[in-house]
Design a protein around this motif. Sequence first.
Motif, PDB file in Angstrom:
ATOM      1  N   ARG A 137       0.836  -1.213   0.000  1.00 65.52           N
ATOM      2  CA  ARG A 137       0.000   0.000   0.000  1.00 65.52           C
ATOM      3  C   ARG A 137       0.864   1.253   0.000  1.00 65.52           C
ATOM      4  NH1 ARG A 137      -2.914  -3.127   3.857  1.00 65.52           N
ATOM      5  NH2 ARG A 137      -1.892  -1.973   5.553  1.00 65.52           N
ATOM      6  N   SER A 191      -4.447  -1.991  -6.278  1.00 69.17           N
ATOM      7  CA  SER A 191      -5.461  -1.173  -5.618  1.00 69.17           C
ATOM      8  C   SER A 191      -6.869  -1.568  -6.036  1.00 69.17           C
ATOM      9  CB  SER A 191      -5.229   0.311  -5.934  1.00 69.17           C
ATOM     10  OG  SER A 191      -5.259   0.531  -7.344  1.00 69.17           O
ATOM     11  N   ASN A 192      -7.006  -2.180  -7.219  1.00 78.85           N
ATOM     12  CA  ASN A 192      -8.305  -2.673  -7.669  1.00 78.85           C
ATOM     13  C   ASN A 192      -8.777  -3.781  -6.735  1.00 78.85           C
ATOM     14  OD1 ASN A 192      -9.721  -4.996  -9.352  1.00 78.85           O
ATOM     15  ND2 ASN A 192     -10.267  -3.047 -10.318  1.00 78.85           N
ATOM     16  N   GLU A 193      -9.997  -3.650  -6.209  1.00 82.55           N
ATOM     17  CA  GLU A 193     -10.463  -4.569  -5.176  1.00 82.55           C
ATOM     18  C   GLU A 193     -10.509  -6.020  -5.649  1.00 82.55           C
ATOM     19  OE1 GLU A 193     -11.775  -5.889  -1.435  1.00 82.55           O
ATOM     20  OE2 GLU A 193     -10.720  -4.094  -2.135  1.00 82.55           O
ATOM     21  N   ARG A 194     -10.998  -6.260  -6.857  1.00 78.39           N
ATOM     22  CA  ARG A 194     -11.079  -7.632  -7.355  1.00 78.39           C
ATOM     23  C   ARG A 194      -9.692  -8.260  -7.469  1.00 78.39           C
ATOM     24  NH1 ARG A 194     -15.296 -10.285  -9.449  1.00 78.39           N
ATOM     25  NH2 ARG A 194     -16.510  -8.360  -9.481  1.00 78.39           N
ATOM     26  N   ARG A 230      -7.025  -7.256  -5.811  1.00 74.17           N
ATOM     27  CA  ARG A 230      -6.444  -7.349  -4.469  1.00 74.17           C
ATOM     28  C   ARG A 230      -6.948  -8.593  -3.750  1.00 74.17           C
ATOM     29  NH1 ARG A 230      -5.809  -2.224  -0.536  1.00 74.17           N
ATOM     30  NH2 ARG A 230      -4.184  -1.864  -2.083  1.00 74.17           N
ATOM     31  N   VAL A 231      -8.217  -8.917  -3.932  1.00 75.09           N
ATOM     32  CA  VAL A 231      -8.755 -10.134  -3.311  1.00 75.09           C
ATOM     33  C   VAL A 231      -8.015 -11.368  -3.818  1.00 75.09           C
ATOM     34  CG1 VAL A 231     -10.779 -11.639  -3.231  1.00 75.09           C
ATOM     35  CG2 VAL A 231     -11.036  -9.202  -2.760  1.00 75.09           C
ATOM     36  N   ASP A 271      -4.799 -11.391  -1.908  1.00 79.07           N
ATOM     37  CA  ASP A 271      -5.018 -11.700  -0.500  1.00 79.07           C
ATOM     38  C   ASP A 271      -5.314 -13.181  -0.271  1.00 79.07           C
ATOM     39  OD1 ASP A 271      -4.562  -9.131   0.416  1.00 79.07           O
ATOM     40  OD2 ASP A 271      -6.689  -8.578   0.481  1.00 79.07           O
TER      41      ASP A 271
END
Length: 238
Positions: free
Chosen positions: A86, A94-97, A99-100, A103
């Motif tokens: 970050r 940074s794109n949520e999809r 990043r998931v 993760d």
Amino acid sequence: MRDGPKPIDLYYWPTPNGWKISIMLEECRLPYVVRPVNIGVGDQFKPSFLRIAPNNRMPAIVDPDGPGGKPISIFESGAILQYLGRKTGKFYPSNERQRVEVDQWLFWQMAGLGPMAGQAHHFRQYAQEKIPYAIDRYTNEVNRLYGVMNRRLKDRDYLAGRYSIADIACWCWVVPYKNQGQQLEDFPRLKDWFERVGARPAVKRGFSLGRELRQGTLGDKTKAAEQARKILFGQRAQ
């Protein structure tokens, strides 16, 4: 006019979890200062270190230029990887999809690959009593996890699509594959990925950091090694 970024203090010892952070710092080209934490002699129990890492485990970092320009200390290698991602915008989308995706594989390593490989190391190499059931149990589970990665890499070069902190975290735990009773030739796509990640210049630099600090092994029979085993493997709450 502001000078360059202040160096991050890296509390480190050359182990898979330590390599994660030295590699990430090298990949991000962040300045840092190594603060060795010799886990074989009990440096991890010093009060000054426990204030940073209450779980008495390295790695940990102190970033003097944290959020709002104020210092921040962080323990747990996965949390450190996310923070540095970050902070720099590198290797952690940074794109949520996206990043998931990263993760998922980071937490998979933290909860699965690392602990299972660590137990395989312990029972195969360090345990004073050889327990066949434990050796087979953890060796087979690491083999299963290698198979998961091998299948995942069937149609992609990296675990989450693009090279990311998930690859850094997992690569470090594949490095000692021989100690885990594994052969990379049994997992050809994993082997290609392992070599691809390992060829990165920053990975080479981070992996080699502090190699001279770790002399000998916990598997030998010296008095020093026996004392190190007691420090590392005999811990209780007090």
